[in-house]
Each structure stands twice: as C-alpha cells, then as structure tokens.
Design a protein around this motif. Structure first.
Motif, PDB file in Angstrom:
ATOM      1  N   HIS A 282      -4.749 -17.241 -10.568  1.00  0.00           N
ATOM      2  CA  HIS A 282      -4.068 -17.414  -9.290  1.00  0.00           C
ATOM      3  C   HIS A 282      -2.823 -16.535  -9.177  1.00  0.00           C
ATOM      4  CE1 HIS A 282      -2.340 -19.746  -5.824  1.00  0.00           C
ATOM      5  NE2 HIS A 282      -3.612 -19.831  -5.530  1.00  0.00           N
ATOM      6  N   SER A 283      -2.514 -15.753 -10.213  1.00  0.00           N
ATOM      7  CA  SER A 283      -1.346 -14.866 -10.194  1.00  0.00           C
ATOM      8  C   SER A 283      -1.564 -13.703  -9.242  1.00  0.00           C
ATOM      9  CB  SER A 283      -1.092 -14.320 -11.605  1.00  0.00           C
ATOM     10  OG  SER A 283      -0.993 -15.350 -12.560  1.00  0.00           O
ATOM     11  N   LYS A 284      -0.467 -13.239  -8.629  1.00  0.00           N
ATOM     12  CA  LYS A 284      -0.543 -12.122  -7.684  1.00  0.00           C
ATOM     13  C   LYS A 284       0.611 -11.159  -7.980  1.00  0.00           C
ATOM     14  CE  LYS A 284      -1.605 -16.128  -5.045  1.00  0.00           C
ATOM     15  NZ  LYS A 284      -2.970 -16.067  -4.710  1.00  0.00           N
ATOM     16  N   ALA A 285       0.282 -10.003  -8.538  1.00  0.00           N
ATOM     17  CA  ALA A 285       1.333  -9.055  -8.906  1.00  0.00           C
ATOM     18  C   ALA A 285       0.762  -7.649  -9.032  1.00  0.00           C
ATOM     19  CB  ALA A 285       1.993  -9.464 -10.226  1.00  0.00           C
ATOM     20  N   VAL A 286       1.653  -6.656  -8.888  1.00  0.00           N
ATOM     21  CA  VAL A 286       1.303  -5.245  -9.048  1.00  0.00           C
ATOM     22  C   VAL A 286       2.424  -4.576  -9.845  1.00  0.00           C
ATOM     23  CG1 VAL A 286       0.886  -3.053  -7.865  1.00  0.00           C
ATOM     24  CG2 VAL A 286       0.010  -5.183  -6.869  1.00  0.00           C
ATOM     25  N   VAL A 287       2.051  -3.746 -10.813  1.00  0.00           N
ATOM     26  CA  VAL A 287       3.018  -2.939 -11.558  1.00  0.00           C
ATOM     27  C   VAL A 287       2.654  -1.475 -11.344  1.00  0.00           C
ATOM     28  CG1 VAL A 287       4.110  -2.489 -13.776  1.00  0.00           C
ATOM     29  CG2 VAL A 287       3.174  -4.762 -13.300  1.00  0.00           C
ATOM     30  N   ILE A 288       3.637  -0.671 -10.948  1.00  0.00           N
ATOM     31  CA  ILE A 288       3.416   0.742 -10.651  1.00  0.00           C
ATOM     32  C   ILE A 288       4.237   1.598 -11.606  1.00  0.00           C
ATOM     33  CG2 ILE A 288       3.618   2.555  -8.894  1.00  0.00           C
ATOM     34  CD1 ILE A 288       3.370   0.339  -6.776  1.00  0.00           C
TER      35      ILE A 288
ATOM     36  N   MET B  90       0.830  -1.208   0.000  1.00  0.00           N
ATOM     37  CA  MET B  90       0.000   0.000   0.000  1.00  0.00           C
ATOM     38  C   MET B  90       0.868   1.263   0.000  1.00  0.00           C
ATOM     39  SD  MET B  90      -3.244  -0.700  -0.193  1.00  0.00           S
ATOM     40  CE  MET B  90      -2.846  -2.068  -1.297  1.00  0.00           C
ATOM     41  N   SER B  91       1.984   1.227   0.722  1.00  0.00           N
ATOM     42  CA  SER B  91       2.904   2.368   0.730  1.00  0.00           C
ATOM     43  C   SER B  91       3.471   2.615  -0.664  1.00  0.00           C
ATOM     44  CB  SER B  91       4.048   2.135   1.721  1.00  0.00           C
ATOM     45  OG  SER B  91       3.562   2.056   3.043  1.00  0.00           O
ATOM     46  N   ALA B  92       3.799   1.531  -1.372  1.00  0.00           N
ATOM     47  CA  ALA B  92       4.305   1.661  -2.739  1.00  0.00           C
ATOM     48  C   ALA B  92       3.222   2.209  -3.666  1.00  0.00           C
ATOM     49  CB  ALA B  92       4.813   0.314  -3.239  1.00  0.00           C
ATOM     50  N   LEU B  93       1.990   1.752  -3.489  1.00  0.00           N
ATOM     51  CA  LEU B  93       0.900   2.230  -4.330  1.00  0.00           C
ATOM     52  C   LEU B  93       0.702   3.736  -4.191  1.00  0.00           C
ATOM     53  CD1 LEU B  93      -1.922  -0.479  -4.005  1.00  0.00           C
ATOM     54  CD2 LEU B  93      -0.584   0.079  -6.041  1.00  0.00           C
ATOM     55  N   ARG B  94       0.856   4.254  -2.980  1.00  0.00           N
ATOM     56  CA  ARG B  94       0.642   5.686  -2.746  1.00  0.00           C
ATOM     57  C   ARG B  94       1.651   6.549  -3.507  1.00  0.00           C
ATOM     58  NH1 ARG B  94      -0.773   3.861   2.674  1.00  0.00           N
ATOM     59  NH2 ARG B  94      -2.932   4.482   3.135  1.00  0.00           N
ATOM     60  N   LEU B  95       2.769   5.945  -3.935  1.00  0.00           N
ATOM     61  CA  LEU B  95       3.784   6.688  -4.671  1.00  0.00           C
ATOM     62  C   LEU B  95       3.489   6.752  -6.164  1.00  0.00           C
ATOM     63  CD1 LEU B  95       7.005   5.256  -2.942  1.00  0.00           C
ATOM     64  CD2 LEU B  95       5.800   7.395  -2.413  1.00  0.00           C
ATOM     65  N   ALA B  96       2.472   6.039  -6.616  1.00  0.00           N
ATOM     66  CA  ALA B  96       2.150   5.999  -8.042  1.00  0.00           C
ATOM     67  C   ALA B  96       1.818   7.388  -8.568  1.00  0.00           C
ATOM     68  CB  ALA B  96       0.988   5.043  -8.289  1.00  0.00           C
TER      69      ALA B  96
ATOM     70  N   PRO C 244     -11.107  -5.442  -1.100  1.00  0.00           N
ATOM     71  CA  PRO C 244     -10.251  -4.344  -0.654  1.00  0.00           C
ATOM     72  C   PRO C 244     -10.376  -3.966   0.819  1.00  0.00           C
ATOM     73  CG  PRO C 244     -11.364  -3.794  -2.710  1.00  0.00           C
ATOM     74  CD  PRO C 244     -12.007  -5.036  -2.192  1.00  0.00           C
ATOM     75  N   GLY C 245     -11.586  -3.877   1.353  1.00  0.00           N
ATOM     76  CA  GLY C 245     -11.728  -3.344   2.703  1.00  0.00           C
ATOM     77  C   GLY C 245     -11.615  -1.824   2.698  1.00  0.00           C
ATOM     78  N   THR C 246     -11.945  -1.205   3.813  1.00  0.00           N
ATOM     79  CA  THR C 246     -12.031   0.254   3.893  1.00  0.00           C
ATOM     80  C   THR C 246     -10.696   0.943   3.637  1.00  0.00           C
ATOM     81  OG1 THR C 246     -13.819   0.012   5.515  1.00  0.00           O
ATOM     82  CG2 THR C 246     -12.760   2.165   5.358  1.00  0.00           C
ATOM     83  N   GLN C 247      -9.588   0.449   4.225  1.00  0.00           N
ATOM     84  CA  GLN C 247      -8.292   1.107   4.086  1.00  0.00           C
ATOM     85  C   GLN C 247      -7.788   1.062   2.648  1.00  0.00           C
ATOM     86  OE1 GLN C 247      -5.670  -0.698   6.961  1.00  0.00           O
ATOM     87  NE2 GLN C 247      -6.503   0.472   8.670  1.00  0.00           N
ATOM     88  N   MET C 248      -7.884  -0.091   2.009  1.00  0.00           N
ATOM     89  CA  MET C 248      -7.436  -0.189   0.616  1.00  0.00           C
ATOM     90  C   MET C 248      -8.300   0.675  -0.292  1.00  0.00           C
ATOM     91  SD  MET C 248      -6.384  -4.166  -0.042  1.00  0.00           S
ATOM     92  CE  MET C 248      -5.642  -5.164   1.238  1.00  0.00           C
ATOM     93  N   MET C 249      -9.616   0.701  -0.046  1.00  0.00           N
ATOM     94  CA  MET C 249     -10.493   1.537  -0.857  1.00  0.00           C
ATOM     95  C   MET C 249     -10.088   3.009  -0.742  1.00  0.00           C
ATOM     96  SD  MET C 249     -12.805  -0.149  -2.620  1.00  0.00           S
ATOM     97  CE  MET C 249     -14.272   0.874  -2.850  1.00  0.00           C
ATOM     98  N   ALA C 250      -9.658   3.419   0.440  1.00  0.00           N
ATOM     99  CA  ALA C 250      -9.220   4.807   0.622  1.00  0.00           C
ATOM    100  C   ALA C 250      -7.980   5.100  -0.217  1.00  0.00           C
ATOM    101  CB  ALA C 250      -8.946   5.082   2.101  1.00  0.00           C
TER     102      ALA C 250
END
Length: 560
Positions: free
Chosen positions: A457-463, A350-356, A369-375
């Motif tokens: 089943h893959s789990k990845a994020v690209v920023i 989540m910290s990395a996402l905020r830098l996008a 997501p839940g409340t924090q991720m949605m924010a």
C-alpha cells in the motif's frame, strides 16, 4: 495503448451478454430504490488552522531541533515505515497538541487500532484542543459509521467530503440510490494528512485501521508515511483548510444525528448479519466496553489506549528543502470534467520524472499507467534511465480489477526495459515486511498471531537517489483523473538513500521479479529466498485468475 492479449470474438460476445444482464439488473434496482438527494449544506462555518505554532511546545520543539542540527532548511522529515512507529507517532502528535489537531483521510475504520487514536483525540478535545476531522464519505457506512460518534463530542467537528445520499446500512444500497450521479460519486478525496498545532504533521499512504497498523486478521498493508516538522506543515494546513471550507465538506450533523448512529449500532447484535462483511457479529461486539469511543471494541482493546507514544525529542529528523504537491478540491467537482483542478499531483510527479538522468524507483500498489505515463517511461528508457517498479502481485492485490488494468501494460513495460517487481502475499512476507503491531495484534483462540497476508500500500518515487516523493497517490489513472491526492517532494540524498534502502529491502525479501521468457511471463524469486520461481501468477488461485480475465475487457483504465 492496446492490450497485448487478443480476445476470441465468441468469448467477448458471451462476456458482453453477462455484462449487459448485470447492468440491466442494477438499473432496475436503482429505479426501485429511487434517487436519493443530499440536504442543503448551509450549516458549514469557515475555520482555519491555528496561525501561531511557535507559541506551542510542539512549535518550540521544532525550533530547538533545527537549531540543534544547525540546519539551513526550514523543514525536517522522518520516514515512518513500520506499523509501531506509524501508530506511536500519531499518538505523540495528539499527546503533544495544545491548540489544534487536523485529520484528513480517505478511510477511518471502526476497529481496535482506531479506538486507540479516537480515544486519545477525545481526551485532547476534553483538555481544550480543537479537533477537526475531514473524512471522505465513501466508506463511512455499516460498522465504520460508528467513527462519526466523535462528532458529537465537545471541541470535535467532523465533516464528510463529497457525501453519498441514502442509508448508511449498506454501501451497495447507497451506490444504487446514487446511480443517477455516477460521475460525482466515483471521484473521491484520497488525501491523508495528520497535523498537530500547525507544527508537526504526517502524510503518506496509510489510512486509519487495523490493516494499516499490522493488526489485520486476514490481510495487512505494507505502507509508508513521513513525519514532517516546520514550514512544510503550514503548507499542509493550508491545503487542509481549502478542503475543510469547501462546499463539498458537509458537517456530520447535516447528514445524520445520534439517533441514526444508535440505530446503526443496534444492527450489531448477536445473530444479526454484519452489513460490512455479511458475517455474524459476535456477542462481544454488541455493546461498548467501558470507556470506549467505538461500540464494537472490547475492554482489552480499550486498555491499549494506554500504550506509550513516540518521543519526538529523539526522532532523527532529516532537514531538507521541500514542497507540497496537492490537488485542488475542484478536482472532485461535479460533472465529468475536472472543475478548477489546475495542475494535479500526478502532473507534478510526471514533470519530476522527466528530469531523471540515471535512475527512477517507483513503489505503487495500483500501477495502471495509461498512454501518457507510458510515453514518459518510454522517453526515459530511450535516454538510458533505469526504471524499477514495485507493485502488487495478483495474490497480494486487494483490488483485483486494478490488477486487470496493470496486466494490460505489463508486457509492453517489460519490452521497453522497465524492471517490474511484484509483492509476495504469503504470511511469511507479511510478518517480515509489515512488522509486529505489538499488543494490538489480534490473537487466535490458541493465542498465536494470525496468518495474515501481505498487501502493498506504499506510494513513493525516488529519482536519481536525490529526490523523494511520498504521498497518497498511486501511479494510475484514477489518481491522475478522479481522486484528489497529496504528496511531499523532499530534495536531498539522505532521505532518498534511506527510502531506497527500504524499498530495495522489499525487493530482496518479499518480491518476485517479472521477466519475459520466450514470449511468456516468468516470476523469478530473489537470490537466497526461501521460495522459488513461478511460471504463473504467484499465489493466485485459478478462480482469482478467472475473475481478472472476465473483468479485464470491460474495465476502463481510469476507473481502476
């Protein structure tokens, strides 16, 4: 975050009545079976990773490859997006190891694909390689308990993390005898790590079993791993050691012996009911084939152990700065609170996402997501950051309850401008996206490949097309709060661009884009696709849609 759908009071009352009836039945059963307890974990001896990887051929190969590339970074990476290289890369690490092999997994299933790996591990141990296998204990029941036979081979140790007490005949039975300890048993070690000589390693979303290597009869997972070499592997080994030496890691011999495994094997006789599937086990599965590690494989499957491994000298490594995100074992500690968990993998993500600044691309099979991720997503969208998410459709999801959690957020995500894509599950997509498992794929009686369905089943994020995060984590509250996870963070455009191409190929070839039209959901097929648009959950039966509606009101997000 509130649900977008209202529930009629009468319907909710009836559902609650059903829920409490089921709860009462489970409670009575648990009282009848009694509370089981674990033995003292006193036979656990501390051990650590091999600390001189440069003295092995695998370690020397890393130095040679780095010098050849003239790389400044001390770690190299290669994406494993196909079932064939996912298997042959693991075989290459086993074949090349001279000192140590460390495996950490949530699930290792007793089937033909695993037989290939376990037989190679046994051969490595017999030539003097120390083998340590750390396995979450949740799935080591019924036929899958036979994997534990390897613990009784010389030079091989297996430990079970956060074990459940009780008989291994049935997962349901073990859960019923552990209901007094629900806060602990729902926390699982979800890490996936495969390390050879502390020099080369693999991590990602893939467990070990037929469905993860394109050989499942009814379902195959679209999955992703990354092969790593160099300094980052030493970080992976340090993480493995922390879990291996933790008080929740029980040596197999503490929990059962050879005679216990033999009794479990005897359940698999002609006409007996399989404790795993409820079906009848064929006669061919009753006895082990000559040379087999697992007792349920055929002689033809044993011969697959001769398949060639990947040539690590020819792998095109991408050298890049990197770091390892890994949860502490304390996250799986007792009680409702996270004990000594510290910052978690999802916190780091989540910290990395905020830098996008421009673009975020997410692939997650379970997306709750839940409340924090949605924010976080809302913050990014307000800054104009494009967010694309690929997740499972209801039909491709192997956990319908998780889809119920995702469904709660779907309309809100679309409203804030998040682009949602859902995997198509049909056999055509499976063959296109999963790929062929070669000779390992089981054949039907007619000699044709089975019509298995695809499941993401893959789990990845690209920023911003420059930072890649690949690991075992899902973008859900279970990964955030309950399970332990591991992930590689790789900086640099080459890996990010390659990963983006792979994910975008899935979007273009086997996924619907979810849209909201006049307040209703619509599933749009890609341009030029062989399939068309849908106005309801694509490929999902009325029965499956009903099940999700019934589960949705009672399933907390963090349990999904």
């Amino acid at each position: 975050m509130h649900s977008s759908h209202a529930t009629h009071p009468t319907a909710r009352s009836g559902a609650w009545h059903t829920f409490w009836r089921c709860f009462a039945m489970i409670t009575l059963l648990s009282w009848a079976t009694g509370c089981a307890s674990l033995p003292a974990n006193t036979d656990r001896r501390a051990s650590t990773a091999f600390n001189a990887p440069d003295q092995t051929p695998l370690g020397q190969l890393v130095h040679a490859r780095r010098a050849q590339a003239g790389a400044r970074s001390d770690s190299g990476f290669y994406l494993l997006d196909g079932v064939e290289i996912a298997l042959t890369s693991r075989l290459a690490l086993i074949d090349g190891a001279q000192r140590s092999l460390d495996l950490q997994y949530y699930a290792i299933h007793a089937d033909a694909s695993t037989e290939v790996i376990l037989q190679r591990l046994r051969d490595a141990a017999r030539r003097g390689v120390r083998v340590r296998i750390l396995l979450d204990d949740f799935n080591s029941v019924g036929p899958d308990a036979q994997v534990l036979r390897l613990a009784f081979e010389p030079n091989i140790e297996i430990r079970l993390f956060n074990p459940l007490p009780g008989s291994r005949n049935s997962l349901v039975g073990r859960i019923l005898t552990s209901l007094h300890d629900v806060p602990r048993i729902q926390k699982r070690m979800h890490n996936k790590v495969f390390i050879a000589d502390n020099a080369w390693g693999i991590t990602g979303g893939r467990n070990l079993g037929d469905r993860y290597f394109g050989a499942g009869e009814k379902q195959n997972f679209v999955d992703l791993d990354v092969l790593a070499a160099g300094r980052i592997v030493r970080d992976m080994s340090a993480s493995f050691d922390r879990y291996w030496n933790n008080e929740l890691a029980y040596p197999v011999q503490t929990l059962l012996d050879k005679e216990d495994l033999e009794k479990l094997r005897e359940l698999a006789v002609p006409g007996a009911q399989s404790v795993k599937s409820g079906g009848v086990i064929p006669a061919a599965a009753a006895a082990p084939a000559p040379g087999a590690v697992l007792p349920g494989v055929t002689a033809a499957e044993v011969r697959q152990a001769d398949r060639p491994s990947m040539d690590l000298r020819k792998v095109e490594l991408r050298w890049a700065p990197s770091t390892l995100l890994v949860d502490k074992p304390g996250k799986i500690g007792p009680g409702d609170d996270e004990v000594d968990a510290g910052d978690t993998v999802i916190d780091g993500l989540m910290s990395a996402l905020r830098l996008a600044q421009k673009d975020v691309l997410i692939i997650s099979p379970y997306f709750v997501p839940g409340t924090q991720m949605m924010a976080v997503y809302e913050e990014l969208r307000k800054r104009g950051v494009r967010i694309r998410v690929l997740t499972n459709s209801l039909a491709s999801n192997d956990a319908p309850a998780a889809h119920a959690g995702y469904e709660r957020y779907r309309k809100d995500l679309l409203a804030m401008g998040v682009e949602l894509y859902e995997m198509r599950s049909d056999p055509e997509s499976a063959k296109q996206l999963v790929g062929s498992g070669g000779d390992q794929r089981p054949k039907s009686d007619a000699g044709k490949e089975p019509d298995s369905r695809a499941s993401l089943h893959s789990k990845a994020v690209v920023i911003d097309n420059r930072l890649s995060i690949i690991g075992s984590m899902n973008l859900d509250l279970r990964s955030q709060l309950k399970n332990s996870e591991v992930a590689l963070v790789i900086r640099g455009s080459p890996v990010a661009q390659e990963l983006t191409r792979q994910i975008e190929a899935m979007l273009a070839g086997g996924a619907y884009r979810v849209e909201q039209r006049q307040g209703k959901l619509h599933w749009a097929a890609p341009k030029g696709a062989s399939f068309g648009d849908e106005d309801k959950e694509p490929g999902a039966s009325a029965k499956l849609r009903l099940i999700v509606r019934l589960v949705a009101p009672f399933a907390p997000d963090e349990m999904l």
